[in-house]
Design a protein around this motif. Structure first.
Motif, mmCIF file in Angstrom:
data_model
loop_
_atom_site.group_PDB
_atom_site.id
_atom_site.type_symbol
_atom_site.label_atom_id
_atom_site.label_comp_id
_atom_site.label_asym_id
_atom_site.label_seq_id
_atom_site.Cartn_x
_atom_site.Cartn_y
_atom_site.Cartn_z
ATOM 1 N N GLN A 15 30.564 39.707 50.940
ATOM 2 C CA GLN A 15 30.867 38.291 51.169
ATOM 3 C C GLN A 15 29.771 37.372 50.636
ATOM 4 O OE1 GLN A 15 31.654 37.887 55.379
ATOM 5 N NE2 GLN A 15 33.859 37.838 55.026
ATOM 6 N N ARG A 72 35.580 34.441 44.657
ATOM 7 C CA ARG A 72 35.418 34.382 46.108
ATOM 8 C C ARG A 72 36.637 34.927 46.856
ATOM 9 N NH1 ARG A 72 33.429 28.908 48.739
ATOM 10 N NH2 ARG A 72 31.496 29.611 47.750
ATOM 11 N N PRO A 73 37.896 34.567 46.475
ATOM 12 C CA PRO A 73 39.038 35.159 47.186
ATOM 13 C C PRO A 73 39.057 36.683 47.095
ATOM 14 C CG PRO A 73 39.742 33.280 45.888
ATOM 15 C CD PRO A 73 38.331 33.578 45.481
ATOM 16 N N ARG A 87 36.424 38.676 46.640
ATOM 17 C CA ARG A 87 35.342 39.226 47.456
ATOM 18 C C ARG A 87 35.703 39.192 48.942
ATOM 19 N NH1 ARG A 87 31.168 36.595 47.835
ATOM 20 N NH2 ARG A 87 31.499 34.704 46.611
ATOM 21 N N LYS A 88 36.306 38.087 49.378
ATOM 22 C CA LYS A 88 36.700 37.998 50.780
ATOM 23 C C LYS A 88 37.768 39.038 51.115
ATOM 24 C CE LYS A 88 37.220 34.075 52.808
ATOM 25 N NZ LYS A 88 37.674 32.709 53.148
ATOM 26 N N ALA A 138 36.041 42.410 51.300
ATOM 27 C CA ALA A 138 35.244 42.455 52.529
ATOM 28 C C ALA A 138 36.132 42.662 53.746
ATOM 29 C CB ALA A 138 34.432 41.172 52.668
ATOM 30 N N ALA A 139 37.323 42.059 53.730
ATOM 31 C CA ALA A 139 38.248 42.248 54.858
ATOM 32 C C ALA A 139 38.665 43.710 54.998
ATOM 33 C CB ALA A 139 39.479 41.361 54.666
ATOM 34 N N ASP A 162 35.900 45.380 56.807
ATOM 35 C CA ASP A 162 35.931 44.916 58.189
ATOM 36 C C ASP A 162 36.988 45.680 58.983
ATOM 37 O OD1 ASP A 162 34.819 43.247 60.137
ATOM 38 O OD2 ASP A 162 36.437 41.785 59.931
#
Length: 756
Positions: free
Chosen positions: A312, A184-185, A187-188, A191-192, A195
């Motif tokens: 995400q 998860r970290p 992927r985030k 994703a950032a 973004d």
């Protein structure tokens, strides 16, 4: 200067410095509060506190300290990395509690023990940021134990055991009861990146039709460094997550996605350079290519937002089908061409814009395909990553220590500075025995940073935050003394103080002071500790500033030229990679370009960070900041033109063109090296060679090589001219830096380079 004039000027300088520092103290970071981290830290702190109090366990304070400090270390990442960081910190803090308690039993040992322990753990920064945080916790735990010694050796061991118990609770809370999926970290973080790319594309769309140079300049300063930092954070997070894991499918897909985000960012930089070089917008009953580009950029931003959602939240089955590419730009160009409204050079630039849009769409398609397959099993059709994330070979344990055992090392100087200043605080506490004297020592350890500017800023935030928090504690204690209501309030304030750390350290200090003062007052029954906290913080802040200014201080004015020269040399290396490939008659290798771009991005971020520290330093004289800001800004401009040149798929290889490119590359290389050396040593750079003449740009009678370049590659010639223009601005800024009088300070905002 007359005495009255000198007095007035000194007053103006002090007033300006006060306003700058007041703005820095009140400045909020552009991030969200970390609510989950705050709640987790509050639970890690208060559950041991309540349990220890209810069961009358020995070492209740150490239970709470162990829980709070260990939860503070949890910065996310893979389970293995988090367990190692939290466990290592717990062991170091437990050892500090035992040894500090033992040393505190013998006052003669307290001073030398504090000097050795604090200096050694402050030197742990040679192993990186995580080790630095562990070292700070070990040092603060030691000075608390010195001030609160055990009655016996068994009592010291009980303190260490209690701290380990609190740390174990924090680790269970973070790794078991409040788990996160390992990827998860990562992927985030990936994703950032998309973004940030979407934000940049939207901003480019807004300014694409205006085409004002100042607007492009502001956009570059605002976005480029921030996106590079986001990419580097994702790279670090993904490397840590994949390290030692047998599963490869999801990790490789995330690597492909990270490369896709980096490639889209490079495409946007190149596209921005092309758009800025175009003339004013076309008016009349014809299609405007800028409008088509603006629409495509908005669609590109929407595609990046789709990628954010796909990365995400795994499991999306519907793949978005973007329609944007360079066709609309080509159609508009055809209309302009038919009406004779476009020159040969403008036509080449617009075709290059269309090419860049098409290539970005292709990269986006690859990223979308990869993101849609992110949660599934390995697929043969998945594109392999262009390069693996470098897993650096672990150096020997003593190698970083040997490298920094010199007084030229900032880490060693900082460790000695912190060790001596903390020892002075321990001595003051042992001689004058103020109430809660360890608050003085903790302030010293918290405030002192490796650099003068951040230390001064943190001291201001610590003192002001403590005063405000102390006043709030006095107000709360005057009307609320019910233990149950106070505990509920303190749980909320503890969660708030940790949540607000990313926003502003001063806010953290306000709520931390409120929390710990009220907690100490509840435990002791003394409801006047707020004043004690304020006074002790003032003493500790004064000691920290004295240690910073008088013990091997090295101002940022001395460091900045080195960082700026490194950024300029990274620019030079970027262009050298391009020119070497051109001389071989081939496009530059992707791996070499990626490495040199990353090096340049990091060097530029370091220079900008150094400049920000320079602005935060207390200065008794002002200096011209505009040349420094111009150097930073046009270092990025130079890199942006190089990025555009790197996007070329081919270079003309006729002998005449190659001759023009080779002599231009030699002249550029020498000029950039001389410029970096001049900035480093504070001398005037040598005059620039006639770069335009070397490529036949705007020359009445160019030689054969320049004429061949103009005839065969007018777009390349135009881009090289833009590169020379950026170098001219850099050269002029380096010259103005030496010519500017000390008093000529322009009205610039310290946040002008904020962004990345």
């Amino acid at each position: 200067m007359a005495p009255l004039e000198a007095l007035l000027y000194g007053g103006w300088v002090i007033r300006r410095q006060f306003l700058e520092h007041a703005k820095a103290v009140a400045r909020f970071a552009p991030v969200r509060p970390s609510a989950k981290a705050g709640l987790r830290a509050a639970l890690a702190f208060f559950v041991p506190t309540v349990v220890g109090s209810a069961l009358n366990l020995p070492g209740g304070l150490w239970l709470a300290v162990g829980g709070f400090n260990t939860s503070f270390v949890d910065k996310g990442g893979s389970y293995h990395a988090r367990f190692r960081a939290m466990g290592g910190t717990a062991v170091a803090a437990a050892a500090a509690a035992v040894l500090g308690s033992l040393a505190g039993m013998h006052p003669a040992l307290a001073i030398p023990a504090a000097l050795l322990w604090v200096t050694a753990w402050s030197f742990a920064g040679v192993y990186g940021a995580a080790a630095n945080l562990t070292g700070n916790i070990a040092a603060t735990t030691f000075v608390i134990a010195l001030a609160l010694p055990a009655d016996s050796a068994l009592g010291a061991l009980e303190s260490g055991a209690a701290l380990l118990g609190g740390a174990a609770w924090a680790m269970v809370l973070s790794l078991v009861l409040w788990p996160i999926r390992p990827y998860r970290p990562a992927r985030k973080a990936v994703a950032a990146c998309f973004d940030a790319v979407a934000d940049y594309a939207e901003a480019m769309s807004r300014v694409a039709q205006a085409g004002l140079e100042d607007t492009w300049q502001a956009l570059m300063q605002e976005q480029h460094g921030r996106i590079r930092e986001t990419l580097e954070l994702a790279r670090t997070t993904l490397t840590a997550t994949r390290q030692g894991r047998g599963e490869r499918g999801r990790g490789e897909r995330l690597l492909v996605l990270l490369e896709g985000a980096d490639a889209m960012f490079m495409g946007l930089i190149a596209l921005g350079e092309d758009l800025e070089s175009l003339g004013p917008p076309v008016s009349g009953p014809v299609a405007d290519p800028r409008a088509a580009v603006a629409v495509a950029l908005l669609d590109c931003a929407n595609t990046a937002r789709d990628l954010v959602r796909l990365v995400q939240v795994e499991g999306h089955s519907r793949r978005p089908r973007p329609e944007w590419d360079g066709r609309a730009v080509r159609d508009a160009l055809t209309d302009l061409d038919a009406r004779g409204l476009v020159t040969r050079l403008e036509r080449a630039r617009l075709l290059d814009v269309a090419r860049l849009l098409t290539e970005m769409r292709e990269r986006a398609d690859v990223a979308l395909d990869t993101a849609c397959r992110l949660p599934g099993p390995p697929t043969a059709g998945m594109p392999p990553p262009a390069r693996e994330l470098a897993e650096e070979a672990s150096p020997s344990l003593l190698e970083p220590v040997r490298a920094h055992l010199t007084l030229g090392s900032e880490v060693l100087r900082h460790a000695l500075r912190v060790g001596l200043t903390t020892t002075a605080a321990v001595w003051i506490a042992s001689v004058f025995r103020p109430n809660h004297g360890y608050w003085v020592t903790l302030t010293v350890l918290t405030v002192m940073q490796p650099y003068t500017g951040p230390t001064f800023l943190k001291a201001l935030q610590r003192v002001l935050g403590t005063v405000v928090g102390g006043l709030l504690a006095i107000a709360v204690a005057s009307w609320l003394q019910d233990p149950h209501a106070l505990m509920a309030l303190l749980f909320c304030t503890a969660a708030l103080c940790v949540s607000l750390i990313p926003l502003n350290y001063g806010l953290f200090t306000v709520f931390a002071t409120l929390t710990f003062v009220l907690l100490a007052e509840m435990g002791s029954g003394d409801w006047t500790l707020a004043t004690v906290r304020i006074v002790n913080t003032l003493i500790g802040g004064a000691l920290a500033l004295a240690g910073t200014f008088f013990l091997w201080q090295r101002s940022e004015e001395e460091r900045f030229p080195t960082q700026m020269a490194e950024a300029l040399r990274a620019d030079r290396e970027f262009f050298a990679v391009l020119s070497a490939a051109w001389q071989r008659g081939e496009p530059p290798a992707g791996a070499a370009l990626a490495e040199v771009r990353r090096k340049l991005g990091l060097a530029t971020i370091n220079a900008e960070t150094s400049f920000q520290r320079l602005l935060n330093e207390p200065r008794w004289r002002t200096e011209a900041l505009e040349p420094l800001m111009t150097l930073l800004a046009f270092t990025r401009r130079f890199a942006a033109v190089c990025t555009l040149l790197a996007s070329r798929r081919s270079v003309p290889t006729t002998p005449a063109v190659r001759e023009a490119l080779e002599r231009y590359a030699r002249a550029m290389d020498g000029a950039m090296e001389d410029l970096a050396d001049a900035v480093l040593h504070g001398r005037r750079p040598r005059p620039l060679p006639a770069l335009d003449a070397l490529i036949g740009w705007n020359v009445p009678t160019p030689d054969a090589a320049g004429a061949a370049l103009a005839a065969e590659a007018p777009l390349l010639q135009s881009q090289l001219e833009r590169l020379g223009r950026q170098l001219s601005v850099l050269h002029a800024a380096a010259t103005r830096r030496l010519e500017a009088a000390p008093r000529s300070t322009p009205e610039v905002q310290p946040s002008a380079l904020n962004g990345p």
